[in-house]
Write an enzyme that holds these catalytic residues in place. Structure first.
Site, PDB file in Angstrom:
ATOM      1  N   HIS A  17     -38.388 -34.161  -9.360  1.00 21.46           N
ATOM      2  CA  HIS A  17     -38.317 -33.856  -7.300  1.00 21.46           C
ATOM      3  C   HIS A  17     -38.414 -35.604  -6.337  1.00 21.46           C
ATOM      4  O   HIS A  17     -38.636 -36.600  -7.126  1.00 21.46           O
ATOM      5  CB  HIS A  17     -40.870 -33.408  -7.553  1.00 21.46           C
ATOM      6  CG  HIS A  17     -41.544 -34.751  -8.374  1.00 21.46           C
ATOM      7  ND1 HIS A  17     -41.817 -35.738  -7.491  1.00 21.46           N
ATOM      8  CD2 HIS A  17     -41.917 -34.698  -9.147  1.00 21.46           C
ATOM      9  CE1 HIS A  17     -42.345 -36.378  -7.973  1.00 21.46           C
ATOM     10  NE2 HIS A  17     -42.768 -36.180  -9.218  1.00 21.46           N
ATOM     11  N   ARG A  66     -44.485 -30.676  -5.353  1.00 18.11           N
ATOM     12  CA  ARG A  66     -43.830 -31.628  -5.305  1.00 18.11           C
ATOM     13  C   ARG A  66     -42.660 -31.588  -5.831  1.00 18.11           C
ATOM     14  O   ARG A  66     -41.155 -32.107  -4.910  1.00 18.11           O
ATOM     15  CB  ARG A  66     -44.574 -33.285  -5.257  1.00 18.11           C
ATOM     16  CG  ARG A  66     -44.120 -33.196  -7.216  1.00 18.11           C
ATOM     17  CD  ARG A  66     -45.391 -34.373  -7.509  1.00 18.11           C
ATOM     18  NE  ARG A  66     -45.711 -34.217  -8.661  1.00 18.11           N
ATOM     19  CZ  ARG A  66     -46.927 -34.170  -9.380  1.00 18.11           C
ATOM     20  NH1 ARG A  66     -47.709 -33.184  -8.386  1.00 18.11           N
ATOM     21  NH2 ARG A  66     -46.977 -34.563 -10.951  1.00 18.11           N
ATOM     22  N   GLU A  90     -45.592 -31.574 -15.097  1.00 15.68           N
ATOM     23  CA  GLU A  90     -46.222 -32.203 -15.737  1.00 15.68           C
ATOM     24  C   GLU A  90     -47.275 -32.470 -16.508  1.00 15.68           C
ATOM     25  O   GLU A  90     -47.949 -31.417 -16.394  1.00 15.68           O
ATOM     26  CB  GLU A  90     -46.221 -33.497 -14.473  1.00 15.68           C
ATOM     27  CG  GLU A  90     -46.657 -34.907 -14.848  1.00 15.68           C
ATOM     28  CD  GLU A  90     -44.898 -35.064 -15.766  1.00 15.68           C
ATOM     29  OE1 GLU A  90     -45.428 -35.525 -17.517  1.00 15.68           O
ATOM     30  OE2 GLU A  90     -44.357 -35.927 -14.907  1.00 15.68           O
TER      31      GLU A  90
END
Length: 206
Positions: A17, A66, A90
């Site tokens: 990102h 994001r 993540e």
């Protein structure tokens, strides 16, 4: 980079990102849903331009904002739909989420020291270990490759996810993960000849 896909090859394109909003600078954020900074939107557009000539048979994103904001730029003007895949979020920093590194060190001094020494071994309180993230990411990668044999697909996610998949392809030990740089909006390419990976490009800056 020659984007022509050799016959019988499955190509996985990994995109990180763009730069997140400025208030996250110097903070731990994995689970937190952070938007892109203005610069991040520019980076996302550059990554999209870099991939504009690539024929994609699938486009996937982490559920985090994001990554989604970046993936939407890549999706613009294409005939392929964008699909969200939970496997590629993540790592969850648990109680470290949103803390600056200095705050994390003050609140959890022993764990912070362990994290700095052995980041691949730490369990974040109320969060994940790297090995847990690694297994879900690798399983997700195998699933996407099985879905697109002989085709090219792209995944927009995070630095940790990209490093995990690249390290798997390169046969790297977990402790060496951070030898792999991943700038914001970096583009990486892994070709699979059957189950044999070949890293064609890494950390391309758009």
């Amino acid at each position: 980079m020659d984007w022509r896909l050799p016959g019988g090859v499955t190509r996985m394109i990994l995109v990180r990102h763009g730069r997140p909003s400025e208030e996250m600078k110097g903070r731990c954020y994995g689970r937190l849903d952070v938007s892109l900074a203005p610069e991040g939107h520019v980076q996302a557009q550059r990554a999209a331009s870099l991939l504009s000539q690539v024929e994609l048979h699938g486009l996937y994103s982490s559920p985090r904002l994001r990554a989604l904001d970046t993936a939407k730029r890549v999706a613009e003007g294409r005939g392929v739909g964008l699909q969200v895949e939970e496997a590629f979020r993540e790592i969850d920093f648990g109680l470290f989420e949103g803390l600056t590194y200095e705050e994390a060190e003050r609140r959890f001094p022993s764990l912070y020291a362990e994290w700095m020494a052995h980041p691949e071994q730490v369990r974040f309180p109320e969060g994940e270990t790297f090995s847990e993230m690694r297994e879900r990411v690798r399983a997700g990668g195998r699933a996407l490759r099985a879905r697109h044999p002989g085709q090219c697909f792209a995944l927009v996610s995070h630095g940790g996810v990209n490093r995990t998949l690249l390290a798997e392809a390169l046969g790297m030990a977990d402790r060496h993960l951070f030898r792999l740089d991943q700038v914001h909006a970096a583009v990486n390419v892994i070709d699979f000849y059957g189950d044999e990976p070949v890293v064609k490009a890494m950390n391309l800056e758009p």
